[in-house]
Design a protein around this motif. Structure first.
Motif, mmCIF file in Angstrom:
data_model
loop_
_atom_site.group_PDB
_atom_site.id
_atom_site.type_symbol
_atom_site.label_atom_id
_atom_site.label_comp_id
_atom_site.label_asym_id
_atom_site.label_seq_id
_atom_site.Cartn_x
_atom_site.Cartn_y
_atom_site.Cartn_z
ATOM 1 N N ALA A 124 2.220 16.487 2.790
ATOM 2 C CA ALA A 124 3.849 16.600 3.021
ATOM 3 C C ALA A 124 4.420 17.837 2.665
ATOM 4 C CB ALA A 124 4.409 15.398 2.020
ATOM 5 N N ASP A 125 3.832 18.648 1.465
ATOM 6 C CA ASP A 125 4.223 20.067 1.235
ATOM 7 C C ASP A 125 3.944 20.884 2.456
ATOM 8 O OD1 ASP A 125 5.277 19.185 -1.203
ATOM 9 O OD2 ASP A 125 3.539 19.586 -2.303
ATOM 10 N N GLU A 130 5.248 10.458 -0.804
ATOM 11 C CA GLU A 130 4.385 9.156 -1.048
ATOM 12 C C GLU A 130 5.374 8.215 -0.103
ATOM 13 O OE1 GLU A 130 1.934 7.538 -4.268
ATOM 14 O OE2 GLU A 130 4.109 7.172 -4.726
ATOM 15 N N LEU A 131 4.753 7.436 0.630
ATOM 16 C CA LEU A 131 5.469 6.210 1.208
ATOM 17 C C LEU A 131 4.881 5.027 0.817
ATOM 18 C CD1 LEU A 131 6.167 7.378 4.836
ATOM 19 C CD2 LEU A 131 7.844 7.368 2.891
ATOM 20 N N GLU A 132 5.523 3.993 0.033
ATOM 21 C CA GLU A 132 5.218 2.455 0.011
ATOM 22 C C GLU A 132 5.583 1.636 1.152
ATOM 23 O OE1 GLU A 132 6.530 -1.068 -3.014
ATOM 24 O OE2 GLU A 132 6.578 0.941 -3.680
ATOM 25 N N LEU A 133 4.523 0.972 1.524
ATOM 26 C CA LEU A 133 4.886 -0.130 2.507
ATOM 27 C C LEU A 133 4.425 -1.412 1.980
ATOM 28 C CD1 LEU A 133 4.625 2.498 4.202
ATOM 29 C CD2 LEU A 133 4.377 1.004 6.082
ATOM 30 N N HIS A 161 0.921 -1.242 0.035
ATOM 31 C CA HIS A 161 -0.101 0.055 -0.093
ATOM 32 C C HIS A 161 0.895 1.176 -0.011
ATOM 33 C CE1 HIS A 161 -3.472 -2.218 0.549
ATOM 34 N NE2 HIS A 161 -3.166 -2.945 1.833
ATOM 35 N N TYR A 162 0.312 2.315 -0.404
ATOM 36 C CA TYR A 162 0.970 3.706 -0.348
ATOM 37 C C TYR A 162 0.268 4.693 0.661
ATOM 38 C CZ TYR A 162 3.559 2.441 -4.393
ATOM 39 O OH TYR A 162 4.543 1.718 -5.533
ATOM 40 N N PHE A 163 0.895 5.158 1.339
ATOM 41 C CA PHE A 163 0.596 6.378 2.350
ATOM 42 C C PHE A 163 0.835 7.667 1.462
ATOM 43 C CE2 PHE A 163 0.731 9.741 5.403
ATOM 44 C CZ PHE A 163 -0.079 9.493 6.116
#
Length: 144
Positions: A79-80, A100-103, A71-73
């Protein structure tokens, strides 16, 4: 008399310095927030799907993915609107702009940041079909 005045001034100065030190220490306190991307049953959800932060305070968002799917957060505007100190995962620390963070399944990551710009920001998983299936949320940055 002069000694009493100097002593009084010293006490006032010392008190002011101690207040500034305590303000600085308070500003560096970190509040932990935990967010799961999906769940063990494979549901496409963020838990929780509504997050609130206060501008100017430091947070550590602890992300985990207990689901069998990556999944992506994703919340580029959030974030900006924040200052990222670091993202840490699997003994790797990343610094700089994060959007974006991919887990992957069973992955965990920590995102240490200070939200700066009040507003409401969209959160979603950018994998095709995940947001449409309900993997969405919102992030609110409140004024100090």
């Amino acid at each position: 008399m002069k000694e009493k005045i100097v002593g009084l001034l010293f006490t006032v100065l010392l008190s002011c310095c101690l207040m500034n030190v305590s303000d600085t220490l308070a500003a560096t306190e970190t509040t932990d927030v935990t967010v799961s991307l999906g769940n063990e049953g494979g549901e496409l959800v963020f838990v929780p799907n509504h997050l609130e932060f206060v501008a100017g305070k430091k947070y550590k968002i602890k992300l985990d993915n207990p689901s069998p799917t990556k999944h992506y957060f994703t919340s580029k505007d959030f974030a900006d609107a924040s200052w990222t100190q670091k993202v840490e995962a699997a003994k790797v620390e990343v610094k700089g702009a994060i959007h974006e963070l991919e887990l992957k399944p069973s992955a965990e990551a920590e995102w240490v940041l200070v939200p700066m710009k009040p507003g409401t920001y969209e959160l979603h998983c950018s994998i095709p079909g995940h947001a449409e299936a309900g993997m969405v949320g919102d992030i609110v940055i409140l004024s100090e």
